[in-house]
Scaffold this active site. Structure first.
Site, short mmCIF file in Angstrom:
data_model
loop_
_atom_site.label_atom_id
_atom_site.label_comp_id
_atom_site.label_asym_id
_atom_site.label_seq_id
_atom_site.Cartn_x
_atom_site.Cartn_y
_atom_site.Cartn_z
N LYS A 99 0.84 -1.20 0.00
CA LYS A 99 0.00 0.00 0.00
C LYS A 99 0.87 1.26 0.00
O LYS A 99 0.59 2.24 0.67
CB LYS A 99 -0.94 0.03 1.21
CG LYS A 99 -1.84 -1.17 1.37
CD LYS A 99 -2.86 -1.28 0.27
CE LYS A 99 -3.95 -2.30 0.63
NZ LYS A 99 -3.42 -3.66 0.80
N ARG A 377 10.93 17.15 -44.60
CA ARG A 377 10.63 18.44 -43.99
C ARG A 377 9.37 19.04 -44.60
O ARG A 377 9.08 18.83 -45.78
CB ARG A 377 11.80 19.40 -44.18
CG ARG A 377 13.08 18.97 -43.45
CD ARG A 377 14.12 20.09 -43.55
NE ARG A 377 13.62 21.31 -42.91
CZ ARG A 377 13.74 21.58 -41.62
NH1 ARG A 377 14.36 20.71 -40.83
NH2 ARG A 377 13.27 22.70 -41.12
N LYS A 378 8.64 19.79 -43.77
CA LYS A 378 7.48 20.50 -44.31
C LYS A 378 7.91 21.58 -45.28
O LYS A 378 7.27 21.83 -46.30
CB LYS A 378 6.68 21.13 -43.15
CG LYS A 378 5.60 20.23 -42.59
CD LYS A 378 4.71 20.99 -41.64
CE LYS A 378 3.55 20.12 -41.20
NZ LYS A 378 2.28 20.52 -41.76
N HIS A 383 18.82 27.87 -45.04
CA HIS A 383 20.19 27.93 -44.54
C HIS A 383 20.66 26.51 -44.24
O HIS A 383 19.90 25.54 -44.35
CB HIS A 383 20.27 28.79 -43.27
CG HIS A 383 19.42 28.27 -42.15
ND1 HIS A 383 18.07 28.49 -42.09
CD2 HIS A 383 19.74 27.51 -41.06
CE1 HIS A 383 17.57 27.92 -41.00
NE2 HIS A 383 18.56 27.31 -40.38
N ASP A 404 -0.49 10.14 -38.52
CA ASP A 404 -1.40 9.97 -37.39
C ASP A 404 -2.85 9.73 -37.82
O ASP A 404 -3.44 8.72 -37.48
CB ASP A 404 -1.31 11.15 -36.42
CG ASP A 404 -1.42 12.51 -37.11
OD1 ASP A 404 -1.65 12.54 -38.33
OD2 ASP A 404 -1.31 13.53 -36.42
N ILE A 405 -3.42 10.66 -38.60
CA ILE A 405 -4.83 10.56 -38.97
C ILE A 405 -4.99 10.70 -40.47
O ILE A 405 -4.36 11.56 -41.10
CB ILE A 405 -5.66 11.65 -38.25
CG1 ILE A 405 -5.54 11.50 -36.74
CG2 ILE A 405 -7.12 11.57 -38.65
CD1 ILE A 405 -6.27 12.56 -35.95
N SER A 408 -7.93 13.54 -45.42
CA SER A 408 -7.90 13.79 -46.87
C SER A 408 -6.73 13.07 -47.53
O SER A 408 -6.73 12.87 -48.74
CB SER A 408 -7.78 15.29 -47.14
OG SER A 408 -6.52 15.78 -46.69
N SER A 411 -1.34 15.19 -46.34
CA SER A 411 -0.01 15.19 -45.73
C SER A 411 0.75 13.91 -46.04
O SER A 411 1.96 13.94 -46.29
CB SER A 411 -0.12 15.36 -44.21
OG SER A 411 -0.83 14.29 -43.62
#
Length: 481
Positions: A99, A377-378, A383, A404-405, A408, A411
């Site tokens: 406990k 990369r997005k 640089h 993840d989801i 549409s 991504s």
């Protein structure tokens, strides 16, 4: 072998749900085993406990020494505890009844019980919260039992607060569910009421419950077992009354008790096979394999209702936010396990996460499955190296994309396109939730196989059957935007 595996193996081998307390209580020791001498009391207790273990190893599924009894005997008592633990066969799990509830000493205490004493599980108090429990969950294969309810009449004012219809002990159960997996986090329930056990079992169909105090009303045993056992006739550990150990031949009484419990257990399994279940709208035999994970995601607030604009620009009457998962290590681990089950069936050289939501998931999978990770990369930096793909790779390698989801598919398609433009092969895209908007077919038309851990319809149905969402929310989730 993990605690959960060891426990189930002992239950199957000995055909027993009984667990036995190994407590050095002089008042329970038979007179012929005691010289009633202060100097020899520790030796008498040790001999008695050794005798009890020898009598019961083929009759029980676990031993439960209570730390407080040993501590009360001082240093000799703690030495007795270590001797007693070493006397227990390796194939019988040990649940240390401690406990424990002190946050400041949780880490060192977890190290002591799991590394030095080598016990398999420990009982903990829930009141300090998840922070106090976490140090015990970092030990792979070990278990914890969270005390959620006691039979002490003086505890009613706390346990039934604010009302018997919404008691505090059920809130403890709901919290404990998100602290760890069913193999890690179990429950300790002291009660003589089948109703209490039934309420707990209804919201935790996959958790192991260690029952206490059930022998106060022996006539209730069939009802208690029916309420506490799961649909497989397991998931409930039944205590052996301590006064049995004061008898000359405890094994004979324990054998009779085991037979009584097994008969009641058989009746429960037969009833469950006819789908006589605790949930009003769901048969536990047909539960989704990720039921507990879905319920925990809901409890974490990952599913919220309202008007929300998705990344795709579409407006939905609800929003699923998986980013909070990374702040809950136990749930995050379950998510990784679910992804890994799919990835293990695929062929690939590297794992690629889609920024930004799935990067923690891809990182966790790379570490767990020992695969190198990269990510597109997005936007390309103006640089430095100005790389479009971060991480090392060789053209011609096959990459599995983790997102993840799937709403549409924008991504995932963009990320896969960047990877292919760098000379990489992309065949499979794995997501956690598919909104079932026909995007899988769109991905297939672009040459990709799509895989999802969960579909939105599965999440909706599970939450509805478990009583987590009402009819209006059910319609909200099932209606197409």
């Amino acid at each position: 072998m993990t605690f959960f595996d060891k426990l189930n193996a002992a239950i199957a081998r000995n055909q027993s749900l009984l667990f036995l307390g190994l407590d050095p209580n002089p008042e329970m020791m038979p007179r012929q085993n005691s010289n009633r001498s202060e100097k020899s009391i520790i030796g008498d207790l040790g001999d008695w406990l050794q005798f009890v273990i020898a009598q019961t190893t083929d009759l029980i599924c676990a031993y439960k020494p209570t730390l407080g009894f040993y501590q009360a005997l001082g240093v000799p008592g703690m030495e007795l505890l270590e001797r007693t633990l070493k006397a227990i066969p390796d194939d019988i799990p040990i649940i240390l009844d401690a406990k424990h509830s002190d946050l400041n000493t949780s880490t060192i205490f977890a190290q002591t019980v799991f590394e030095r004493w080598q016990v398999d599980a420990v009982t903990l108090s829930p009141y300090p919260g998840q922070d106090c429990i976490a140090p015990f969950l970092v030990y792979p294969g070990k278990g914890v039992f969270i005390l959620c309810c006691t039979s002490n009449p003086g505890a009613i004012a706390l346990q039934q607060y604010p009302s018997p219809e919404s008691p505090f002990y059920l809130q403890i159960v709901k919290e404990a569910k998100i602290w760890g997996t069913p193999e890690q986090v179990c429950l300790e329930v002291g009660t003589t009421s089948p109703d209490v056990l039934a309420k707990i079992r209804a919201i935790t169909p996959e958790r192991t419950i260690m029952a206490r105090s059930i022998w106060a009303q022996v006539s209730n045993l069939p009802q208690l077992l029916a309420a506490g056992l799961n649909s497989n006739g397991s998931g409930l550990l039944v205590p052996i009354p301590q006064d049995v150990l004061s008898q000359d031949n405890p094994a004979s009484q324990i054998q009779a008790l085991r037979q009584e419990v097994e008969q009641a257990r058989t009746a429960v399994v037969k009833s469950a096979s006819q789908c006589d279940v605790w949930f009003p709208n769901v048969c536990l035999l047909q539960q989704h394999p990720h039921t507990q994970l879905i319920l925990q995601l809901y409890d974490l607030g990952c599913i919220i209702f309202g008007n929300y604009v998705q990344a795709s620009g579409a407006e939905f009457p609800y929003y699923i936010d998986l980013r909070t998962i990374i702040s809950n290590p136990q749930v995050f681990e379950q998510v990784l396990n679910a992804y890994a089950e799919i990835l293990q069936t695929l062929n690939f050289d590297r794992i690629a996460g889609i920024p930004y939501g799935s990067l923690p998931t891809a990182t966790g999978l790379a570490l767990r499955m020992n695969y190198p990770m990269i990510f597109p990369r997005k936007e390309v930096k103006a640089h430095g190296t100005r790389r479009a793909i971060e991480g090392y790779f060789q053209p011609g390698e096959t990459v599995v994309v983790v997102d993840d989801i799937l709403i549409s598919g924008k991504s995932a398609l963009e990320g896969a396109g960047k990877l292919k433009s760098a000379g990489l092969n992309v065949e499979d895209i794995v997501v956690f939730i598919d909104h079932e908007e026909g995007v899988k077919d769109r991905l297939k038309d672009n040459g990709y196989r799509a895989h999802a851990v969960l579909r939105i319809s599965e999440i909706t149905q599970t939450l509805y059957e478990a009583g987590k969402i009402d009819d209006v929310q059910y319609q909200t989730l099932t209606s197409k935007p």
